[in-house]
Design a protein around this motif. Structure first.
Motif, PDB file in Angstrom:
ATOM      1  N   UNK A  67       0.830  -1.201   0.000  1.00  0.00           N
ATOM      2  CA  UNK A  67       0.000   0.000   0.000  1.00  0.00           C
ATOM      3  C   UNK A  67       0.869   1.257   0.000  1.00  0.00           C
ATOM      4  N   UNK A  68       0.416   2.292  -0.691  1.00  0.00           N
ATOM      5  CA  UNK A  68       0.968   3.638  -0.550  1.00  0.00           C
ATOM      6  C   UNK A  68       0.031   4.401   0.376  1.00  0.00           C
ATOM      7  N   UNK A  69       0.372   4.530   1.666  1.00  0.00           N
ATOM      8  CA  UNK A  69      -0.583   5.126   2.616  1.00  0.00           C
ATOM      9  C   UNK A  69      -1.084   6.508   2.221  1.00  0.00           C
ATOM     10  N   UNK A  70      -0.258   7.288   1.533  1.00  0.00           N
ATOM     11  CA  UNK A  70      -0.674   8.653   1.202  1.00  0.00           C
ATOM     12  C   UNK A  70      -1.859   8.696   0.253  1.00  0.00           C
ATOM     13  N   UNK A  71      -2.099   7.622  -0.505  1.00  0.00           N
ATOM     14  CA  UNK A  71      -3.288   7.638  -1.369  1.00  0.00           C
ATOM     15  C   UNK A  71      -4.565   7.717  -0.543  1.00  0.00           C
ATOM     16  N   UNK A  72      -4.488   7.158   0.670  1.00  0.00           N
ATOM     17  CA  UNK A  72      -5.624   7.237   1.589  1.00  0.00           C
ATOM     18  C   UNK A  72      -5.585   8.515   2.421  1.00  0.00           C
ATOM     19  N   UNK A  73      -4.417   8.829   2.995  1.00  0.00           N
ATOM     20  CA  UNK A  73      -4.351   9.913   3.981  1.00  0.00           C
ATOM     21  C   UNK A  73      -4.292  11.297   3.353  1.00  0.00           C
ATOM     22  N   UNK A  74      -3.586  11.450   2.241  1.00  0.00           N
ATOM     23  CA  UNK A  74      -3.444  12.757   1.606  1.00  0.00           C
ATOM     24  C   UNK A  74      -4.425  12.960   0.458  1.00  0.00           C
ATOM     25  N   UNK A  75      -4.634  11.903  -0.343  1.00  0.00           N
ATOM     26  CA  UNK A  75      -5.478  12.031  -1.529  1.00  0.00           C
ATOM     27  C   UNK A  75      -6.909  11.536  -1.299  1.00  0.00           C
ATOM     28  N   UNK A  76      -7.143  10.945  -0.120  1.00  0.00           N
ATOM     29  CA  UNK A  76      -8.488  10.519   0.287  1.00  0.00           C
ATOM     30  C   UNK A  76      -9.120   9.519  -0.679  1.00  0.00           C
ATOM     31  N   UNK A  77      -8.291   8.647  -1.240  1.00  0.00           N
ATOM     32  CA  UNK A  77      -8.819   7.582  -2.103  1.00  0.00           C
ATOM     33  C   UNK A  77      -9.597   6.574  -1.257  1.00  0.00           C
ATOM     34  N   UNK A  78     -10.667   6.057  -1.810  1.00  0.00           N
ATOM     35  CA  UNK A  78     -11.498   5.083  -1.117  1.00  0.00           C
ATOM     36  C   UNK A  78     -11.837   3.940  -2.071  1.00  0.00           C
ATOM     37  N   UNK A  79     -10.866   3.099  -2.433  1.00  0.00           N
ATOM     38  CA  UNK A  79     -11.127   2.007  -3.384  1.00  0.00           C
ATOM     39  C   UNK A  79     -11.983   0.911  -2.756  1.00  0.00           C
ATOM     40  N   UNK A  80     -12.628   0.156  -3.601  1.00  0.00           N
ATOM     41  CA  UNK A  80     -13.418  -0.992  -3.166  1.00  0.00           C
ATOM     42  C   UNK A  80     -12.457  -2.063  -2.655  1.00  0.00           C
ATOM     43  N   UNK A  81     -12.575  -2.445  -1.388  1.00  0.00           N
ATOM     44  CA  UNK A  81     -11.682  -3.430  -0.785  1.00  0.00           C
ATOM     45  C   UNK A  81     -12.407  -4.737  -0.470  1.00  0.00           C
ATOM     46  N   UNK A  82     -13.489  -4.982  -1.159  1.00  0.00           N
ATOM     47  CA  UNK A  82     -14.217  -6.234  -0.948  1.00  0.00           C
ATOM     48  C   UNK A  82     -13.318  -7.423  -1.272  1.00  0.00           C
TER      49      UNK A  82
END
Length: 338
Positions: A67-82
């Motif tokens: 994982x690249x954590x910044x995609x979640x924390x800085x860019x607020x990405x919310x991919x489908x993790x099903x």
């Protein structure tokens, strides 16, 4: 740092004694039957995650990514993790970005597992399941015994998921003690040989690439060396051109398919003038200036043993260069990033 390296065999024995708790987590993962695995980590734990990536792809044969954590924390990405398994790996479990990644992954449908040395950490609270690596308190800023504890814990998890009984790992504490006892002279020789070196390249293939990566970090953070790591394949794809007679090269070479790919790499860096220190159970197979041998074991377990003399090398170099390996400049035990 010295005492915590010496405590490694005992930490490994505690993990094996508590294997049943890891098996329980493995059973829940098997029931979920994820289609894909993601790993979230920073620093030393990122190298444990790299090791786990090889375990997952080779032993479990599931696709896996980091994982690249910044995609979640800085860019607020919310991919489908099903149908995704997220393994978050951290000594402290206290970095805000890893906690947030774990929390968001769960919200997006992932099965989340925290692998930490701190069971009551924020990251553990964000995860559905947790694995305690049982390293015990680690006071030195540079992680040592917690890293090897992460490796063994991750191995036992993936081994249990694939239906293994952990038997290949039973002798690892004993072999770790033997490694520490039997390599002291060679490590001291390496400390004297490289005490004035300004830059070092570390390299390995397969499982041992994680050892090379962690070795570079330990050397950089404790001895203030300019240390870069490359897989043996990537090194030959360009960076080898920068190797010369002022470059020390730490080549991790253990028995197995990864080690079998290393003689070509070592020959190329020697041709460029690099001074080669080979570490691992297959050092006799490469043309090195200095060798530190480790006991042979299953290839997937060799990183637990390989890293021990490298940790001691970093410790020794730090001391002879006037450093403080317990408290390197500019660092703290828990690094809080977002």
């Amino acid at each position: 740092m010295r005492s915590e390296i010496d405590e490694t065999p005992d930490a490994l024995a505690r993990i094996l004694a508590n294997r049943d708790a890891i098996v329980e987590v493995a059973e829940q993962i098997k029931s979920a039957d994820p289609r894909f695995v993601l790993l979230a980590a920073r620093g030393t734990s990122d190298h444990a995650a790299l090791y786990a990536k090889y375990l997952i792809e080779v032993l479990w044969q599931k696709p896996c990514g980091l994982v690249s954590p910044s995609t979640t924390t800085l860019y607020e990405a919310r991919p489908d993790m099903s149908d995704v398994l997220l393994l978050s790996v951290s000594q402290s479990g206290g970095s805000p970005d890893l906690s947030e990644v774990t929390k968001v992954a769960a919200e997006q449908g992932a099965l989340t597992v925290a692998v930490t040395n701190t069971p009551d950490s924020p990251m553990n609270r964000a995860a559905k399941l947790g694995i305690d690596i049982h390293a015990g308190p680690e006071l030195a800023v540079a992680a040592t015994k917690s890293y090897t504890a992460q490796l063994l814990s991750l191995y036992l998890l993936i081994d249990a998921i694939r239906g293994g009984d952990g038997s290949d790992a039973v002798r690892i504490p004993e072999l770790a003690r033997f490694t520490l006892d039997s390599t002291a002279t060679e490590v001291a020789e390496a400390v004297q040989r490289y005490r004035f070196v300004g830059r070092m390249v570390t390299t390995g293939r397969g499982y041992s690439w994680a050892t090379a990566a962690e070795g570079a970090l330990k050397l950089a953070e404790t001895s203030y060396l300019t240390a870069r790591t490359y897989s043996g394949a990537d090194l030959l794809h360009g960076p080898v051109a920068a190797v010369d007679d002022q470059t020390a090269v730490l080549a991790v070479c253990s028995a197995g398919r990864g080690g079998q790919a290393m003689p070509e790499v070592v020959n190329r860096v020697r041709d460029r003038g690099g001074d080669v220190l080979a570490v691992g159970s297959a050092t006799s197979d490469v043309s090195a200036h200095l060798r530190i041998g480790t006991p042979e074991c299953a290839e997937e377990l060799s990183p637990i043993l390989e890293i021990l003399p490298v940790q001691r090398l970093a410790l020794g170099l730090s001391l002879v260069r006037g450093g403080d390996p317990d408290n390197p400049r500019g660092l703290s035990k828990v690094t809080k990033t977002r």
